[in-house]
Design a protein around this motif. Sequence first.
Motif, PDB file in Angstrom:
ATOM      1  N   GLY A  91       0.813  -1.214   0.000  1.00  0.00           N
ATOM      2  CA  GLY A  91       0.000   0.000   0.000  1.00  0.00           C
ATOM      3  C   GLY A  91       0.848   1.267   0.000  1.00  0.00           C
ATOM      4  O   GLY A  91       2.079   1.217  -0.152  1.00  0.00           O
ATOM      5  N   ALA A  92       0.181   2.381   0.177  1.00  0.00           N
ATOM      6  CA  ALA A  92       0.850   3.682   0.109  1.00  0.00           C
ATOM      7  C   ALA A  92       1.943   3.791   1.169  1.00  0.00           C
ATOM      8  O   ALA A  92       3.121   3.995   0.857  1.00  0.00           O
ATOM      9  N   VAL A  93       1.579   3.632   2.419  1.00  0.00           N
ATOM     10  CA  VAL A  93       2.569   3.749   3.502  1.00  0.00           C
ATOM     11  C   VAL A  93       3.573   2.593   3.412  1.00  0.00           C
ATOM     12  O   VAL A  93       4.787   2.800   3.517  1.00  0.00           O
ATOM     13  N   GLY A 113      -1.751  -8.961   0.026  1.00  0.00           N
ATOM     14  CA  GLY A 113      -2.907  -9.798  -0.233  1.00  0.00           C
ATOM     15  C   GLY A 113      -2.963 -10.563  -1.542  1.00  0.00           C
ATOM     16  O   GLY A 113      -4.020 -11.103  -1.875  1.00  0.00           O
ATOM     17  N   LYS A 117       0.985  -8.869  -5.777  1.00  0.00           N
ATOM     18  CA  LYS A 117       1.529  -7.850  -4.857  1.00  0.00           C
ATOM     19  C   LYS A 117       2.871  -8.290  -4.277  1.00  0.00           C
ATOM     20  O   LYS A 117       3.722  -7.449  -3.977  1.00  0.00           O
ATOM     21  N   TYR A 132      -0.774 -12.959   3.057  1.00  0.00           N
ATOM     22  CA  TYR A 132      -1.413 -13.258   4.349  1.00  0.00           C
ATOM     23  C   TYR A 132      -2.739 -13.986   4.171  1.00  0.00           C
ATOM     24  O   TYR A 132      -3.285 -14.548   5.120  1.00  0.00           O
ATOM     25  N   ASN A 155       0.307  -1.830   9.844  1.00  0.00           N
ATOM     26  CA  ASN A 155      -0.717  -1.038   9.154  1.00  0.00           C
ATOM     27  C   ASN A 155      -2.105  -1.655   9.248  1.00  0.00           C
ATOM     28  O   ASN A 155      -3.086  -1.022   8.875  1.00  0.00           O
ATOM     29  N   CYS A 177       0.668   1.853  13.366  1.00  0.00           N
ATOM     30  CA  CYS A 177       0.347   2.943  12.434  1.00  0.00           C
ATOM     31  C   CYS A 177      -1.135   2.989  12.110  1.00  0.00           C
ATOM     32  O   CYS A 177      -1.709   4.055  11.923  1.00  0.00           O
ATOM     33  N   GLY A 178      -1.781   1.822  12.007  1.00  0.00           N
ATOM     34  CA  GLY A 178      -3.194   1.798  11.657  1.00  0.00           C
ATOM     35  C   GLY A 178      -3.753   0.403  11.778  1.00  0.00           C
ATOM     36  O   GLY A 178      -3.042  -0.542  12.127  1.00  0.00           O
ATOM     37  N   TYR A 183     -11.431  -1.485   9.590  1.00  0.00           N
ATOM     38  CA  TYR A 183     -12.150  -0.251   9.246  1.00  0.00           C
ATOM     39  C   TYR A 183     -13.552  -0.511   8.680  1.00  0.00           C
ATOM     40  O   TYR A 183     -14.430   0.317   8.793  1.00  0.00           O
ATOM     41  N   PHE A 208       1.253   6.091  16.954  1.00  0.00           N
ATOM     42  CA  PHE A 208       1.668   7.449  16.584  1.00  0.00           C
ATOM     43  C   PHE A 208       0.722   7.931  15.491  1.00  0.00           C
ATOM     44  O   PHE A 208       0.090   7.121  14.811  1.00  0.00           O
ATOM     45  N   ASN A 209       0.599   9.219  15.342  1.00  0.00           N
ATOM     46  CA  ASN A 209      -0.272   9.706  14.263  1.00  0.00           C
ATOM     47  C   ASN A 209       0.205  11.039  13.703  1.00  0.00           C
ATOM     48  O   ASN A 209       0.949  11.784  14.347  1.00  0.00           O
ATOM     49  N   ILE A 210      -0.263  11.275  12.498  1.00  0.00           N
ATOM     50  CA  ILE A 210       0.172  12.415  11.683  1.00  0.00           C
ATOM     51  C   ILE A 210      -0.290  13.751  12.277  1.00  0.00           C
ATOM     52  O   ILE A 210       0.269  14.798  11.990  1.00  0.00           O
ATOM     53  N   MET A 254      -9.378   0.980  -2.705  1.00  0.00           N
ATOM     54  CA  MET A 254      -8.187   1.021  -1.850  1.00  0.00           C
ATOM     55  C   MET A 254      -8.418   0.151  -0.602  1.00  0.00           C
ATOM     56  O   MET A 254      -7.568  -0.644  -0.220  1.00  0.00           O
ATOM     57  N   LEU A 255      -9.620   0.268  -0.009  1.00  0.00           N
ATOM     58  CA  LEU A 255      -9.894  -0.539   1.184  1.00  0.00           C
ATOM     59  C   LEU A 255     -10.030  -2.023   0.840  1.00  0.00           C
ATOM     60  O   LEU A 255      -9.850  -2.891   1.690  1.00  0.00           O
ATOM     61  N   ASN A 259      -5.342  -1.121  -4.900  1.00  0.00           N
ATOM     62  CA  ASN A 259      -4.206  -0.230  -5.204  1.00  0.00           C
ATOM     63  C   ASN A 259      -2.856  -0.900  -4.994  1.00  0.00           C
ATOM     64  O   ASN A 259      -2.676  -1.694  -4.080  1.00  0.00           O
TER      65      ASN A 259
END
Length: 267
Positions: A91-93, A113, A117, A132, A155, A177-178, A183, A208-210, A254-255, A259
């Motif tokens: 992913g992005a991060v 996934g 990838k 995974y 993540n 991170c997440g 979600y 931690f967060n942005i 994305m979810l 992506n």
Amino acid sequence: MNQRAGLIRVTKSRHPKYPVDSILVMNVGWRTGGKSDGSDVWYVRTDIPKNVPMSAGVGIFAMTGLTAYYGVNYVLKLKAGDTLLVSGAAGAVGTVVGQVAKTMGCRVIGSCGSEEKIKFVKSVGYDDAFNYKTESVSEALKKLAPNGVNLYFDNVGGSFSSAVIENMNKGGRIACCGAVSSYNSKVPAQAPVVQGTMALRSMSMQGFNIFDDIPAHADEIYVAMKKLAAEGKVKQYEYVTDGFETLPSTFIGMLQGKNFGKAVVKI
Ligand SMILES: NC(=O)c1ccc[n+]([C@@H]2O[C@H](COP(=O)([O-])OP(=O)(O)OC[C@H]3O[C@@H](n4cnc5c(N)ncnc54)[C@H](OP(=O)(O)O)[C@@H]3O)[C@@H](O)[C@H]2O)c1
């Protein structure tokens, strides 16, 4: 987190700090234009290196890159010789975490996934990766990290991360991170208890967060990321869709894992 970063070109301005043609990253939501008093500007990104696409202004040089760099350097305090596992690696991060970590002389393993990838994250620079959805964490780590994993950039959260923690070395450290695995849960997500293992193995986990942790370091991280990008050591990997109307489907995609790298919508 309901923030929607947008890369904005200023077309009319009476603001002394943001003249016409300023390139800004703002929390603007989804829109094609609008007015601002400048209070919602996150970053100014006018000096993006020439070898990097301007969209890096919402990727490696904005929330995505700052989060990745901060987690690796300030939370995990990665050093040469460490073995790092990254979930959501494609992913992005995740793509940025892998690249930054590989500049620091450690072994980096990703989870993602699909087989496609896995190939992708290896092309980004990861030493190895596993799917995974088809492999258990314990089997995959026995094979890919025979000496164990001492750092985990998380993540995804949930059951997967509990399994990672059960398989980490003594003294292991986790950057939280997440939790993208939860979600979309319609019921409260549940995962196996990890506190016993963490206590017995003297492990630690830091969130931690942005919004609260990173702003004080944003400028120094931007300088470091620009250097890495200008040297070609960190690239912006992105999954671009075209047109305002593709925003909802790109976000849902994305979810769902469509992506590869940062999901970017060009308007
Ligand atoms: N702490 C902060 O300040 C901060 C800032 C930015 C982002 N984040 C967090 O960082 C994480 C990554 O964000 P991102 O923007 O880079 O998103 P992303 O990784 O580009 O996209 C989400 C990815 O999550 C994976 N995924 C979806 N459902 C999953 C599940 N049930 N289990 C495991 N993986 C799943 C999918 O990849 P697969 O195909 O591999 O499943 C999908 O591509 C998120 O948790 C986000 O909230 C935190």
